[in-house]
Design a protein around this motif. Structure first.
Motif, PDB file in Angstrom:
ATOM      1  N   SER A 176      26.684  17.615  16.430  1.00 51.47           N
ATOM      2  CA  SER A 176      25.283  18.115  15.788  1.00 51.47           C
ATOM      3  C   SER A 176      25.723  18.511  14.180  1.00 51.47           C
ATOM      4  O   SER A 176      26.539  18.812  13.780  1.00 51.47           O
ATOM      5  CB  SER A 176      25.051  19.218  16.400  1.00 51.47           C
ATOM      6  OG  SER A 176      24.004  19.933  15.806  1.00 51.47           O
ATOM      7  N   MET A 207      20.770  20.332  16.332  1.00 51.49           N
ATOM      8  CA  MET A 207      20.553  21.585  17.332  1.00 51.49           C
ATOM      9  C   MET A 207      20.977  22.810  16.711  1.00 51.49           C
ATOM     10  O   MET A 207      21.602  22.959  15.521  1.00 51.49           O
ATOM     11  CB  MET A 207      21.737  21.331  18.408  1.00 51.49           C
ATOM     12  CG  MET A 207      21.863  19.989  19.171  1.00 51.49           C
ATOM     13  SD  MET A 207      23.336  20.234  20.422  1.00 51.49           S
ATOM     14  CE  MET A 207      22.967  18.776  21.197  1.00 51.49           C
ATOM     15  N   LYS A 208      20.404  23.855  17.491  1.00 51.81           N
ATOM     16  CA  LYS A 208      20.675  25.115  16.896  1.00 51.81           C
ATOM     17  C   LYS A 208      22.257  25.620  17.108  1.00 51.81           C
ATOM     18  O   LYS A 208      22.919  24.752  18.035  1.00 51.81           O
ATOM     19  CB  LYS A 208      19.885  26.208  17.665  1.00 51.81           C
ATOM     20  CG  LYS A 208      18.314  26.384  17.564  1.00 51.81           C
ATOM     21  CD  LYS A 208      17.740  27.323  18.357  1.00 51.81           C
ATOM     22  CE  LYS A 208      16.273  27.288  18.145  1.00 51.81           C
ATOM     23  NZ  LYS A 208      15.994  27.834  16.832  1.00 51.81           N
ATOM     24  N   THR A 210      23.589  27.753  18.660  1.00 52.60           N
ATOM     25  CA  THR A 210      24.403  28.329  19.791  1.00 52.60           C
ATOM     26  C   THR A 210      23.993  26.993  21.112  1.00 52.60           C
ATOM     27  O   THR A 210      24.815  27.107  21.770  1.00 52.60           O
ATOM     28  CB  THR A 210      23.256  29.250  20.413  1.00 52.60           C
ATOM     29  OG1 THR A 210      22.013  28.983  20.159  1.00 52.60           O
ATOM     30  CG2 THR A 210      23.435  30.642  19.718  1.00 52.60           C
ATOM     31  N   GLN A 211      23.214  26.265  20.907  1.00 51.78           N
ATOM     32  CA  GLN A 211      22.970  25.004  21.559  1.00 51.78           C
ATOM     33  C   GLN A 211      24.503  24.152  21.261  1.00 51.78           C
ATOM     34  O   GLN A 211      24.853  23.574  22.142  1.00 51.78           O
ATOM     35  CB  GLN A 211      21.799  24.198  21.576  1.00 51.78           C
ATOM     36  CG  GLN A 211      20.493  24.936  21.798  1.00 51.78           C
ATOM     37  CD  GLN A 211      19.148  24.136  21.332  1.00 51.78           C
ATOM     38  OE1 GLN A 211      19.131  23.515  20.244  1.00 51.78           O
ATOM     39  NE2 GLN A 211      18.015  24.255  22.156  1.00 51.78           N
TER      40      GLN A 211
END
Length: 361
Positions: A176, A207-208, A210-211
């Protein structure tokens, strides 16, 4: 991403419970502020809402923005600063508002959706000049800096038990590069290019944080980029249950990138910043700036900056977030990527930080 547009000036209630407001507002509960409206704040003295664009709740900008919002706020009914009360700007309720990061923040500030924001120096520089992704909208000469806050560090996070040890090892891996419209994404692309890689060489995604962290823990992701001040809460939490490795930036790559991009600086993430990572990691750093536009009145900008650097505010920020101890007045104008707001310039001149510059003119 849609933003709400509350009026900057509202009629306040006859009495305001500052502790309750700051608990709800300063910590980032912008929805509460946006829903107060005229009914809850009907009357006697003007209240000015001041929105600060931050980042994802899992990063550094959002919680830090909440502490800065607390420091700037001084709603009607607050106890006097000299008596241990609010030392912010009288009548101001500052609100830390979540966002996708620097790119969205600078765009929202330009559009008037945020009055100010936290932003990486490189992103602010590109928007000001209308380059590197901002060419379509053109230069934004009205952008202004209020302060340089601290240096953000590039984190490239992978599993310690995985096969990735160098930037070259990222090839073909599930990585990411940061959230869409984030400074992390913009700089991840620069770093990959500096290492002779492109997005097509990776199984890249956006992505975020957290993801991406959850994916790394579950084994569905091989790594992720994040630019933030250490320690990053989401990475610290991940490290408690997953053994991690932070990739260093080789010196030749760092030198090449710094020569091309002047906003990049040599940086180091100290060992012990994250559980299980005991050695220092050499990386790149980028200044985190507090920005606004020239539409903010000079006197108001002066009072905001003065409130930020008030002794009481500094204690609040230092005790409220780990990165707060690195936010120092002495470095407030270091490495700024865009011009200072005249109100901020006035304060820093009075504080003695611009003495040499003024004498040389």
């Amino acid at each position: 991403m849609k933003h709400s547009h509350p009026e900057s000036i509202l009629r306040p209630a006859a009495a305001v419970d500052r502790r309750r407001l700051l608990r709800l507002l300063g910590g980032g509960a912008a929805a509460f502020a946006l829903g107060l409206g005229r009914r809850a704040l009907a009357a006697s003295t003007d209240i000015r809402f001041f929105r600060i664009g931050t980042g994802a709740p899992s990063g550094t900008y959002f919680p830090l923005g909440g502490e800065i919002a607390n420091a700037l706020s001084n709603p009607p009914g607050s106890r006097d600063c000299a008596k241990g009360g609010a030392c912010g700007v009288p009548g101001v309720i500052a609100v830390a508002q979540a966002s996708q990061g620097s790119v969205e923040n600078v765009e929202a500030v330009v559009k008037g959706q945020f009055e100010s924001a936290l932003c990486q120096a490189d992103v602010a520089s590109w928007a000001y000049a209308g380059t590197n992704g901002f060419a379509k909208d053109g230069a934004q000469p009205g952008l202004r800096a209020l302060a340089n806050l601290y240096s953000e560090s590039l984190h490239i996070v992978v599993r310690a038990d995985g096969p990735i040890h160098t930037l070259k090892d990222l090839k073909g891996k599930r990585i990411s590069l940061g959230e869409p419209e984030s400074g992390t994404l913009a700089d991840a692309r620069l770093v990959l290019a500096g290492a002779g890689l492109g997005e097509k060489d990776l199984k890249a995604s956006t992505m975020k944080l957290t993801q991406a962290a959850a994916g790394l823990a579950a084994g569905s992701m091989d790594g992720f980029f994040q630019i933030a001040g250490w320690p990053v809460p989401a990475i610290a939490e991940l490290a408690q249950n997953t053994k991690l490795r932070l990739l260093p930036i080789p010196q030749d790559v760092a030198d090449r990138l710094r020569k091309k991009w002047g906003f990049l600086a040599q940086d180091r993430i100290p060992g012990g910043s994250y559980e299980g990572i005991e050695e220092d990691v050499d990386t790149l750093g980028i200044g985190a700036e507090w920005i606004t536009t020239d539409k903010i009145e000079t006197d108001f900008a002066y009072r905001l900056v003065k409130a930020l650097w008030h002794e009481s505010s500094q204690k609040l920020i230092e005790n409220g977030h780990p990165i707060g101890k690195r936010i120092k007045l002495a470095k407030a104008i270091d490495g700024l990527a865009i011009p200072l707001h005249p109100g901020a310039e006035q304060f820093y001149r009075e504080a003695g930080l611009l003495v040499q510059a003024s004498q040389s003119q």
